[in-house]
Design an enzyme around this catalytic site. Sequence first.
Site, PDB file in Angstrom:
ATOM      1  N   GLU A   1     -30.644 166.344-115.535  1.00 34.54           N
ATOM      2  CA  GLU A   1     -31.142 165.275-115.972  1.00 34.54           C
ATOM      3  C   GLU A   1     -31.651 165.179-117.347  1.00 34.54           C
ATOM      4  O   GLU A   1     -32.449 165.871-117.745  1.00 34.54           O
ATOM      5  CB  GLU A   1     -32.244 164.914-114.908  1.00 34.54           C
ATOM      6  CG  GLU A   1     -32.525 163.447-115.137  1.00 34.54           C
ATOM      7  CD  GLU A   1     -33.701 163.012-114.227  1.00 34.54           C
ATOM      8  OE1 GLU A   1     -34.980 163.801-114.331  1.00 34.54           O
ATOM      9  OE2 GLU A   1     -33.962 161.902-113.731  1.00 34.54           O
TER      10      GLU A   1
ATOM     11  N   GLY B   1     -41.836 161.106-110.006  1.00 35.65           N
ATOM     12  CA  GLY B   1     -41.744 161.750-111.228  1.00 35.65           C
ATOM     13  C   GLY B   1     -40.810 162.824-111.078  1.00 35.65           C
ATOM     14  O   GLY B   1     -39.685 162.674-110.276  1.00 35.65           O
TER      15      GLY B   1
ATOM     16  N   ASN C   1     -41.973 155.659-117.082  1.00 36.66           N
ATOM     17  CA  ASN C   1     -40.997 154.829-117.349  1.00 36.66           C
ATOM     18  C   ASN C   1     -41.498 153.840-116.108  1.00 36.66           C
ATOM     19  O   ASN C   1     -41.377 153.855-114.771  1.00 36.66           O
ATOM     20  CB  ASN C   1     -39.495 155.325-117.203  1.00 36.66           C
ATOM     21  CG  ASN C   1     -39.322 156.023-116.087  1.00 36.66           C
ATOM     22  OD1 ASN C   1     -39.921 156.620-115.323  1.00 36.66           O
ATOM     23  ND2 ASN C   1     -37.997 155.638-115.311  1.00 36.66           N
TER      24      ASN C   1
ATOM     25  N   LYS D   1     -52.752 156.837-110.280  1.00 37.04           N
ATOM     26  CA  LYS D   1     -52.883 157.534-111.574  1.00 37.04           C
ATOM     27  C   LYS D   1     -51.561 157.168-112.572  1.00 37.04           C
ATOM     28  O   LYS D   1     -50.593 157.669-112.147  1.00 37.04           O
ATOM     29  CB  LYS D   1     -52.724 159.199-111.385  1.00 37.04           C
ATOM     30  CG  LYS D   1     -52.875 159.754-112.571  1.00 37.04           C
ATOM     31  CD  LYS D   1     -52.455 161.178-112.324  1.00 37.04           C
ATOM     32  CE  LYS D   1     -51.860 161.882-113.448  1.00 37.04           C
ATOM     33  NZ  LYS D   1     -51.311 161.124-114.744  1.00 37.04           N
TER      34      LYS D   1
ATOM     35  N   CYS E   1     -34.338 156.640-113.420  1.00 32.84           N
ATOM     36  CA  CYS E   1     -34.311 157.372-112.474  1.00 32.84           C
ATOM     37  C   CYS E   1     -32.829 157.423-112.144  1.00 32.84           C
ATOM     38  O   CYS E   1     -32.104 158.171-111.483  1.00 32.84           O
ATOM     39  CB  CYS E   1     -35.185 157.483-111.410  1.00 32.84           C
ATOM     40  SG  CYS E   1     -35.314 156.003-110.785  1.00 32.84           S
TER      41      CYS E   1
ATOM     42  N   GLU F   1     -40.421 160.284-105.018  1.00 35.73           N
ATOM     43  CA  GLU F   1     -39.192 159.658-105.501  1.00 35.73           C
ATOM     44  C   GLU F   1     -39.012 160.598-106.835  1.00 35.73           C
ATOM     45  O   GLU F   1     -39.884 160.290-107.705  1.00 35.73           O
ATOM     46  CB  GLU F   1     -39.606 158.097-105.954  1.00 35.73           C
ATOM     47  CG  GLU F   1     -39.589 157.385-104.643  1.00 35.73           C
ATOM     48  CD  GLU F   1     -38.628 157.084-104.070  1.00 35.73           C
ATOM     49  OE1 GLU F   1     -37.312 157.182-104.776  1.00 35.73           O
ATOM     50  OE2 GLU F   1     -38.661 156.699-102.883  1.00 35.73           O
TER      51      GLU F   1
HETATM   52  P1  NAD Z   1     -43.380 163.849-114.536  1.00 35.44           P
HETATM   53  O1  NAD Z   1     -43.004 164.452-113.280  1.00 35.44           O
HETATM   54  O2  NAD Z   1     -43.550 164.953-115.707  1.00 35.44           O
HETATM   55  O3  NAD Z   1     -44.877 163.377-114.166  1.00 35.44           O
HETATM   56  C1  NAD Z   1     -45.110 162.277-113.396  1.00 35.44           C
HETATM   57  C2  NAD Z   1     -46.632 162.071-112.887  1.00 35.44           C
HETATM   58  O4  NAD Z   1     -47.001 163.121-112.269  1.00 35.44           O
HETATM   59  C3  NAD Z   1     -47.223 161.838-114.176  1.00 35.44           C
HETATM   60  O5  NAD Z   1     -48.264 160.780-114.064  1.00 35.44           O
HETATM   61  C4  NAD Z   1     -48.042 163.134-114.473  1.00 35.44           C
HETATM   62  O6  NAD Z   1     -49.447 163.142-115.265  1.00 35.44           O
HETATM   63  C5  NAD Z   1     -48.127 163.659-112.917  1.00 35.44           C
HETATM   64  N1  NAD Z   1     -48.391 165.140-112.959  1.00 35.44           N
HETATM   65  C6  NAD Z   1     -47.860 166.039-113.643  1.00 35.44           C
HETATM   66  N2  NAD Z   1     -48.355 167.318-113.278  1.00 35.44           N
HETATM   67  C7  NAD Z   1     -48.983 167.056-111.959  1.00 35.44           C
HETATM   68  C8  NAD Z   1     -49.757 167.672-111.107  1.00 35.44           C
HETATM   69  N3  NAD Z   1     -49.677 169.001-111.207  1.00 35.44           N
HETATM   70  N4  NAD Z   1     -50.217 167.239-109.927  1.00 35.44           N
HETATM   71  C9  NAD Z   1     -50.154 165.815-109.699  1.00 35.44           C
HETATM   72  N5  NAD Z   1     -49.593 165.361-110.519  1.00 35.44           N
HETATM   73  C10 NAD Z   1     -48.906 165.609-111.895  1.00 35.44           C
HETATM   74  O7  NAD Z   1     -42.315 162.938-114.840  1.00 35.44           O
HETATM   75  P2  NAD Z   1     -42.206 161.962-116.204  1.00 35.44           P
HETATM   76  O8  NAD Z   1     -41.328 162.916-117.228  1.00 35.44           O
HETATM   77  O9  NAD Z   1     -43.313 161.273-116.638  1.00 35.44           O
HETATM   78  O10 NAD Z   1     -40.790 161.141-115.581  1.00 35.44           O
HETATM   79  C11 NAD Z   1     -39.638 161.276-115.538  1.00 35.44           C
HETATM   80  C12 NAD Z   1     -39.207 161.929-114.172  1.00 35.44           C
HETATM   81  O11 NAD Z   1     -39.623 160.806-113.277  1.00 35.44           O
HETATM   82  C13 NAD Z   1     -37.723 161.976-114.105  1.00 35.44           C
HETATM   83  O12 NAD Z   1     -37.145 162.923-113.325  1.00 35.44           O
HETATM   84  C14 NAD Z   1     -37.254 160.553-113.400  1.00 35.44           C
HETATM   85  O13 NAD Z   1     -35.925 160.779-112.710  1.00 35.44           O
HETATM   86  C15 NAD Z   1     -38.391 160.328-112.326  1.00 35.44           C
HETATM   87  N6  NAD Z   1     -38.295 159.339-111.958  1.00 35.44           N
HETATM   88  C16 NAD Z   1     -37.943 158.987-110.710  1.00 35.44           C
HETATM   89  C17 NAD Z   1     -37.981 157.591-110.180  1.00 35.44           C
HETATM   90  C18 NAD Z   1     -37.614 157.167-108.766  1.00 35.44           C
HETATM   91  O14 NAD Z   1     -37.829 156.209-108.219  1.00 35.44           O
HETATM   92  N7  NAD Z   1     -36.904 158.089-108.062  1.00 35.44           N
HETATM   93  C19 NAD Z   1     -38.265 156.631-110.831  1.00 35.44           C
HETATM   94  C20 NAD Z   1     -38.618 156.724-112.237  1.00 35.44           C
HETATM   95  C21 NAD Z   1     -38.768 158.220-112.622  1.00 35.44           C
END
Ligand code: NAD
Length: 496
Positions: free
Chosen positions: A388, A227, A151, A174, A283, A249
Amino acid sequence: MVQRFQQYIDGAFEDGSTSFDSVDPATGEVWASMPAASAADIDRAVQAAHRALFDPAWANLTASQRGKLLYKLAELVAEHAPKLAQLETQDTGKIIRETRSQIGYVAEYYRYYAGVADKIQGAWLPVDKPDMEVTLRREPVGVVAAVVPWNSQLFLSAVKLGPALAAGCTVVLKASEDGPAPLLEFARLVHEAGFPAGVVNIVTGFGQDCGRTLTSHPLVSKIAFTGGPETARHVVRNSAENLAATSLELGGKSPVLVFDDADLDSTANAVVAGIFAATGQSCVAGSRLVVQRGIHAALLERLVAKAATIRIGNPQNVDTEMGPLATKRQLEHIQRVLQASVEAGGKVVTGGRVPQAGSREGVPAGGFFFEPTIVDCPHAQVPSVVEELFGPVLSVVTFDTEADAIRLANDTRYGLASGVFTRSLTRAHRVTRALRAGIVWVNTYRAVSPIVPFGGYGLSGLGREGGLDAVLDYTRTKSVWIRTSDEPIADPFVMR
Ligand code: NAD
């Protein structure tokens, strides 16, 4: 026609070792083919970033020259915002109104950090030795691994790339495997801006191969991750390999507290925007409404009326007010938690279903749509109050006293954002002090700015992005001791 995207490594555009399909969330159909970076691709990208870090083409630029490159990038982002917005809408389902305005604003983040580049200063230290001159240099921390979720990828990478490049670091960014199109397109703007080869590398791929290799790579000195908390735990474990400084974050379950003296019409608009903008996939989504008993019915009535009129539909249409969820997985997760919430006593007062094509004007068939949903909850243990959902679901809990409101708001492992709606200035001060969250908005919600730090408490993360201090996270200090005496150094083994 399926469009093909490329990754950007060491200043060149190339196909990935393999590729994967990207699905348009509005139709459920494949629209693009994305390059999947392998572990070997990631290694090449990190090696390129490491070489670029010491290459005079980048290392010898003055801070002002780095700022000018960032400024050029900001201008290109502003100029190409419509195209980037269209791609983000296509690949993630976020409505075009939101992607256009958000990406226009992303340019401001690059402008801000362009201005910061030559304001990163070292120090002279009043050391307690008369024949020593000690200065503190601030140097780039090194190669940065930036990892973003699907997102708002352009926005979430701007708060990493901006300060990293201002500080003189090099980056491997990435993009998420879901919706990477806008970031892969953005690589073309980085190239056009004239950053030397290897300074910025942009790839996409899956967590296990690509993400893990990147965040555990021995040449990476800093990880900037956004993430979910579960992935963050993997990232922290990966960083045991390189001991890279890590900022996280993460998710949120942000409370919006509404007291009985609030302006109800204005509050209702803010609550609706707080939860239903970006289809709740934000988020900082204000997903827990903590409302005082006396106004519970009146506020809910307004919210239900507003939710019912939200125009769901094709996200590329400028009139659409809510698009689909980004993935089928996301839709199924929301349905699962909602079902468990109903079983725990939650009452769905509006929404709760997948809208059938044509049931609301303009809802296309095959997409991952879900109605704007409000669940009135008898207590704070209902799953939708705790977890969440990352979707358009507002959970409502009711309080009697200010102390109850604060207790309910803080009853979470997260702590990203919060909102307080009241006309009482004294209460606003008391409550903002008591809330455990990195951001508190009073009588507003969702305001952001490059000038203001952003980040959370608890499971919402570690470190802050945005603002002036964020740039320091991309530097480390070097203490330089210079002896000022002309006297020869005495032989240490001759006793006096
Ligand atoms: P996610 O944690 O599944 O993925 C985030 C990123 O991490 C992706 O690029 C993914 O490929 C990578 N990833 C996955 N496994 C990994 C590993 N083992 N090692 C390294 N990288 C890896 O998140 P999502 O489902 O894509 O996004 C939603 C989440 O992100 C929600 O929890 C949301 O609240 C959070 N978010 C936080 C903020 C903030 O600024 N606090 C902003 C936007 C989204």
